[in-house]
Design a protein around this motif. Structure first.
Motif, PDB file in Angstrom:
ATOM      1  N   SER A  45     -32.214 -28.490  11.736  1.00 38.45           N
ATOM      2  CA  SER A  45     -32.373 -29.718  11.643  1.00 38.45           C
ATOM      3  C   SER A  45     -33.842 -30.663  11.499  1.00 38.45           C
ATOM      4  CB  SER A  45     -31.626 -30.639  12.395  1.00 38.45           C
ATOM      5  OG  SER A  45     -31.277 -31.882  12.599  1.00 38.45           O
ATOM      6  N   GLU A  46     -34.109 -31.538  11.452  1.00 40.89           N
ATOM      7  CA  GLU A  46     -35.437 -32.466  11.215  1.00 40.89           C
ATOM      8  C   GLU A  46     -35.347 -33.711  12.395  1.00 40.89           C
ATOM      9  OE1 GLU A  46     -32.757 -35.147   8.083  1.00 40.89           O
ATOM     10  OE2 GLU A  46     -33.399 -32.450   8.481  1.00 40.89           O
ATOM     11  N   HIS A  47     -34.035 -33.621  13.211  1.00 39.48           N
ATOM     12  CA  HIS A  47     -34.187 -34.057  14.267  1.00 39.48           C
ATOM     13  C   HIS A  47     -34.585 -33.317  14.937  1.00 39.48           C
ATOM     14  CE1 HIS A  47     -30.712 -35.596  11.969  1.00 39.48           C
ATOM     15  NE2 HIS A  47     -31.256 -37.077  11.060  1.00 39.48           N
ATOM     16  N   ARG A  48     -34.247 -32.133  15.789  1.00 40.61           N
ATOM     17  CA  ARG A  48     -34.344 -31.900  16.617  1.00 40.61           C
ATOM     18  C   ARG A  48     -36.392 -31.643  16.398  1.00 40.61           C
ATOM     19  NH1 ARG A  48     -33.461 -25.432  17.037  1.00 40.61           N
ATOM     20  NH2 ARG A  48     -35.254 -26.240  14.633  1.00 40.61           N
ATOM     21  N   ASP A  49     -36.631 -31.121  15.263  1.00 44.75           N
ATOM     22  CA  ASP A  49     -38.765 -30.998  14.839  1.00 44.75           C
ATOM     23  C   ASP A  49     -39.133 -32.304  15.483  1.00 44.75           C
ATOM     24  OD1 ASP A  49     -37.645 -28.702  13.977  1.00 44.75           O
ATOM     25  OD2 ASP A  49     -37.868 -29.488  11.285  1.00 44.75           O
ATOM     26  N   VAL A  50     -38.115 -33.670  15.423  1.00 41.39           N
ATOM     27  CA  VAL A  50     -39.110 -34.793  15.705  1.00 41.39           C
ATOM     28  C   VAL A  50     -38.841 -34.517  17.277  1.00 41.39           C
ATOM     29  CG1 VAL A  50     -38.867 -37.267  16.119  1.00 41.39           C
ATOM     30  CG2 VAL A  50     -38.239 -36.235  14.294  1.00 41.39           C
ATOM     31  N   ARG A  51     -37.667 -34.108  17.840  1.00 40.01           N
ATOM     32  CA  ARG A  51     -37.651 -34.470  19.598  1.00 40.01           C
ATOM     33  C   ARG A  51     -39.489 -33.299  19.672  1.00 40.01           C
ATOM     34  NH1 ARG A  51     -32.896 -35.014  18.617  1.00 40.01           N
ATOM     35  NH2 ARG A  51     -32.625 -32.684  19.079  1.00 40.01           N
ATOM     36  N   ILE A  52     -39.466 -31.956  18.936  1.00 43.37           N
ATOM     37  CA  ILE A  52     -39.733 -31.045  19.180  1.00 43.37           C
ATOM     38  C   ILE A  52     -41.726 -31.605  19.563  1.00 43.37           C
ATOM     39  CG2 ILE A  52     -41.431 -28.638  19.075  1.00 43.37           C
ATOM     40  CD1 ILE A  52     -38.620 -28.108  18.909  1.00 43.37           C
ATOM     41  N   LEU A  53     -42.283 -32.240  18.308  1.00 44.76           N
ATOM     42  CA  LEU A  53     -42.918 -32.505  18.255  1.00 44.76           C
ATOM     43  C   LEU A  53     -43.963 -33.465  18.838  1.00 44.76           C
ATOM     44  CD1 LEU A  53     -43.331 -33.381  14.141  1.00 44.76           C
ATOM     45  CD2 LEU A  53     -44.473 -31.775  14.991  1.00 44.76           C
ATOM     46  N   ARG A  54     -42.595 -34.244  19.382  1.00 43.85           N
ATOM     47  CA  ARG A  54     -43.043 -35.383  20.361  1.00 43.85           C
ATOM     48  C   ARG A  54     -43.395 -34.956  22.222  1.00 43.85           C
ATOM     49  NH1 ARG A  54     -39.127 -40.096  19.375  1.00 43.85           N
ATOM     50  NH2 ARG A  54     -40.295 -41.665  20.400  1.00 43.85           N
ATOM     51  N   SER A  55     -43.380 -33.962  21.866  1.00 39.36           N
ATOM     52  CA  SER A  55     -43.266 -32.570  23.262  1.00 39.36           C
ATOM     53  C   SER A  55     -45.018 -32.534  23.104  1.00 39.36           C
ATOM     54  CB  SER A  55     -42.417 -32.347  23.403  1.00 39.36           C
ATOM     55  OG  SER A  55     -41.924 -30.989  22.401  1.00 39.36           O
ATOM     56  N   LEU A  56     -45.447 -32.065  22.094  1.00 39.67           N
ATOM     57  CA  LEU A  56     -46.936 -32.277  22.050  1.00 39.67           C
ATOM     58  C   LEU A  56     -47.705 -32.801  22.381  1.00 39.67           C
ATOM     59  CD1 LEU A  56     -46.441 -30.162  18.530  1.00 39.67           C
ATOM     60  CD2 LEU A  56     -46.307 -29.045  20.309  1.00 39.67           C
ATOM     61  N   PRO A  57     -49.042 -31.754  23.454  1.00 39.47           N
ATOM     62  CA  PRO A  57     -49.106 -33.024  23.961  1.00 39.47           C
ATOM     63  C   PRO A  57     -51.159 -33.364  22.941  1.00 39.47           C
ATOM     64  CG  PRO A  57     -50.173 -30.420  24.100  1.00 39.47           C
ATOM     65  CD  PRO A  57     -48.522 -30.263  23.528  1.00 39.47           C
ATOM     66  N   GLY A  58     -50.879 -35.217  23.659  1.00 39.14           N
ATOM     67  CA  GLY A  58     -51.573 -35.666  22.624  1.00 39.14           C
ATOM     68  C   GLY A  58     -50.724 -36.234  21.204  1.00 39.14           C
ATOM     69  N   ALA A  59     -49.387 -35.608  21.451  1.00 33.57           N
ATOM     70  CA  ALA A  59     -48.811 -36.050  19.878  1.00 33.57           C
ATOM     71  C   ALA A  59     -48.432 -37.711  19.742  1.00 33.57           C
ATOM     72  CB  ALA A  59     -47.976 -35.263  19.655  1.00 33.57           C
ATOM     73  N   GLY A  60     -48.678 -38.619  19.890  1.00 30.74           N
ATOM     74  CA  GLY A  60     -48.123 -39.696  19.844  1.00 30.74           C
ATOM     75  C   GLY A  60     -47.312 -40.324  18.117  1.00 30.74           C
ATOM     76  N   ARG A  61     -47.074 -41.660  18.478  1.00 33.82           N
ATOM     77  CA  ARG A  61     -47.196 -42.226  17.059  1.00 33.82           C
ATOM     78  C   ARG A  61     -47.169 -41.704  15.889  1.00 33.82           C
ATOM     79  NH1 ARG A  61     -47.848 -45.671  14.501  1.00 33.82           N
ATOM     80  NH2 ARG A  61     -49.554 -46.593  16.105  1.00 33.82           N
ATOM     81  N   TYR A  62     -48.782 -42.294  15.664  1.00 33.54           N
ATOM     82  CA  TYR A  62     -49.006 -42.179  15.063  1.00 33.54           C
ATOM     83  C   TYR A  62     -49.512 -40.734  14.031  1.00 33.54           C
ATOM     84  CZ  TYR A  62     -53.173 -42.078  11.355  1.00 33.54           C
ATOM     85  OH  TYR A  62     -53.993 -41.815  10.562  1.00 33.54           O
ATOM     86  N   VAL A  63     -49.043 -39.554  15.606  1.00 32.00           N
ATOM     87  CA  VAL A  63     -49.056 -37.742  14.162  1.00 32.00           C
ATOM     88  C   VAL A  63     -48.486 -37.752  14.486  1.00 32.00           C
ATOM     89  CG1 VAL A  63     -50.406 -35.929  15.827  1.00 32.00           C
ATOM     90  CG2 VAL A  63     -51.674 -38.088  16.187  1.00 32.00           C
ATOM     91  N   VAL A  64     -47.215 -37.788  14.887  1.00 32.95           N
ATOM     92  CA  VAL A  64     -45.531 -37.102  14.766  1.00 32.95           C
ATOM     93  C   VAL A  64     -45.441 -38.239  13.144  1.00 32.95           C
ATOM     94  CG1 VAL A  64     -42.848 -37.084  14.997  1.00 32.95           C
ATOM     95  CG2 VAL A  64     -45.106 -36.387  17.053  1.00 32.95           C
ATOM     96  N   ALA A  65     -45.929 -39.685  13.386  1.00 27.29           N
ATOM     97  CA  ALA A  65     -45.299 -40.281  11.661  1.00 27.29           C
ATOM     98  C   ALA A  65     -45.923 -39.586  10.501  1.00 27.29           C
ATOM     99  CB  ALA A  65     -45.100 -41.384  11.712  1.00 27.29           C
ATOM    100  N   THR A  66     -47.568 -39.781  10.789  1.00 27.72           N
ATOM    101  CA  THR A  66     -47.884 -38.882   9.613  1.00 27.72           C
ATOM    102  C   THR A  66     -47.586 -37.935   9.424  1.00 27.72           C
ATOM    103  OG1 THR A  66     -50.058 -40.305   9.948  1.00 27.72           O
ATOM    104  CG2 THR A  66     -50.439 -37.966   8.900  1.00 27.72           C
ATOM    105  N   MET A  67     -46.939 -36.521  10.040  1.00 27.04           N
ATOM    106  CA  MET A  67     -46.702 -34.741  10.094  1.00 27.04           C
ATOM    107  C   MET A  67     -45.807 -34.362   9.383  1.00 27.04           C
ATOM    108  SD  MET A  67     -49.653 -32.927  11.082  1.00 27.04           S
ATOM    109  CE  MET A  67     -48.448 -31.287  11.927  1.00 27.04           C
TER     110      MET A  67
END
Length: 410
Positions: free
Chosen positions: A278-300
């Motif tokens: 599920s992409e919902h779990r991917d969102v939580r994983i991406l937000r856990s990465l160092p330096g990945a804020g709102r702009y980076v996660v949304a763009t990815m």
């Protein structure tokens, strides 16, 4: 359509502003018939009905743009849709015309025949979830608002530089709301010299500006103005007063856009994922990465969703310009930056790498080691970005959030 009723039909669609050209080709490469339809609901419906009347068991559509009403209609009709980069289409066109001729009928035929002979060059288009379409639209709108905000602030700075440098000395960038309100109060040097300290102090207090005092602003505004030709002050002040409300509006819209993106990310992360992909779990994983804020996660998510779904590290690094391009022939060898990429991803990953090098000790050491080897700042950030994308693919495959303690233990 031909009466032979082919089992497979490869269809090239060349889309225009008012009409689109449709060219079906059978398994042998024979053109069945070409037709042109209008780019409206009626024309698209006629094209779908006409293709279904061929009796083919499999209909594959080749088109340049991977999204739009045509793609949505073809996917809804059950057709296979494949997209092709316009540069690749230009290379395939040389097979049919070495003279460089180009028209809608030729492009439609080239698309259809290229899909028949070189399907590996095409990318399969799948139906996107509704949240992804909204995320992409809002994310791109944020970038557009930022660019327009920067352009308007630069225009204001250029206008003030012609006649009101005393005011511009308070904030050379001219990109903060308190400065715009000060311009509205003192658009000309004469009005700035008569401005009262209490009014300036009230303005600074409203915007919570502490690096400047009211007396500092008054002393700056009461300095002798620069010489100006007749009409320059009047024209410049009128221009500046028109830019101020535009900048306030852009700031308000940008804030709303960013709040909307943050809300969408929070909703996706809060939902429980019923399955492992599920992409919902991917969102939580991406937000856990160092330096990945709102702009980076949304763009990815907006620009590299399918690469993230496939956990394809090589595709990610190519889309984000982290993979270098090597040109080698004989003794000649050159390694350069990749320019064939998604620019929004390239910019987002650039900022992501810099943030990660500041907040995470491991990526900070990577950046310092690359700089110590003589690499430039941008090249070192691309190296950090490459490591980040590798980690991203790894944690997505494992289905776990990023844990820096595991790296330290290893």
């Amino acid at each position: 359509m031909s009466a032979s009723d082919p089992k497979q039909l490869f269809v090239g669609v060349d889309e225009g502003d008012e009409r689109f050209q449709v060219c079906p080709v059978d398994e042998a490469g024979t053109v069945q018939e070409q037709r042109s339809f209008t780019c409206d609901g009626k024309g698209i419906e006629e094209a779908v009905t006409w293709l279904k009347s061929s009796g083919a068991e499999r209909i594959a559509i080749a088109i340049e743009s991977p999204r739009g009403p045509l793609v949505a209609a073809f996917l809804e009709a059950g057709f296979e849709v494949y997209s092709l980069n316009p540069k690749q289409l230009d290379r395939f066109r040389d097979r049919f015309s070495v003279a460089g001729s180009k028209d809608d009928r030729l492009d439609a035929r080239v698309l259809a025949d290229s899909l028949r002979t070189d399907p590996r060059a095409f990318r399969r288009v799948n139906a996107e979830p509704g949240w992804l379409v909204r995320m992409r639209q809002v994310s791109r709108m944020e970038d557009e608002l930022k660019q327009e905000h920067r352009r308007s602030a630069n225009r204001l700075r250029a206008v003030l530089h012609e006649y009101h440098v005393e005011l511009l000395a308070l904030l050379p960038a001219a990109d903060e709301p308190w400065f715009w309100d000060l311009v509205a109060l003192a658009p000309t040097p004469a009005l700035g010299a008569r401005l009262r300290p209490r009014r300036v102090e009230r303005l600074l207090t409203e915007h919570r500006i502490r690096r400047l005092g009211a007396q500092d602003v008054i002393e700056r505004l009461r300095r002798p103005p620069v010489p100006a030709l007749p009409g320059v002050v009047e024209a410049g002040s009128a221009h500046a007063l028109m830019l101020v409300p535009r900048l306030h509006l852009l700031t308000q819209q940008l804030t709303q856009c960013q709040s909307q993106i943050q809300k969408m990310l929070d909703e996706l992360a809060a939902q429980q994922a019923p399955d492992e992909t599920s992409e919902h779990r991917d969102v939580r994983i991406l937000r856990s990465l160092p330096g990945a804020g709102r702009y980076v996660v949304a763009t990815m998510l907006a620009e590299a969703f399918w690469a993230l779904q496939q956990r394809d590290y090589r595709l990610l690094r190519a889309l984000c310009a982290a993979a270098p391009v090597t040109e080698q022939s004989g003794r000649y060898r050159l390694v350069r930056m990749r320019y064939a990429c998604n620019r929004r991803l390239r910019n987002a990953v650039h900022h992501w790498a810099w943030n990660a090098s500041l907040v995470d000790p491991h990526f900070g050491r990577l950046y310092k080691d690359m700089r110590a080897r003589g690499l430039t700042h941008a090249r070192a950030l691309r190296g950090v970005a490459d490591r980040l994308l590798n980690v991203t693919a790894a944690v997505l495959k494992a289905g776990t959030r990023y844990d820096p303690s595991l790296r330290a233990a290893a």
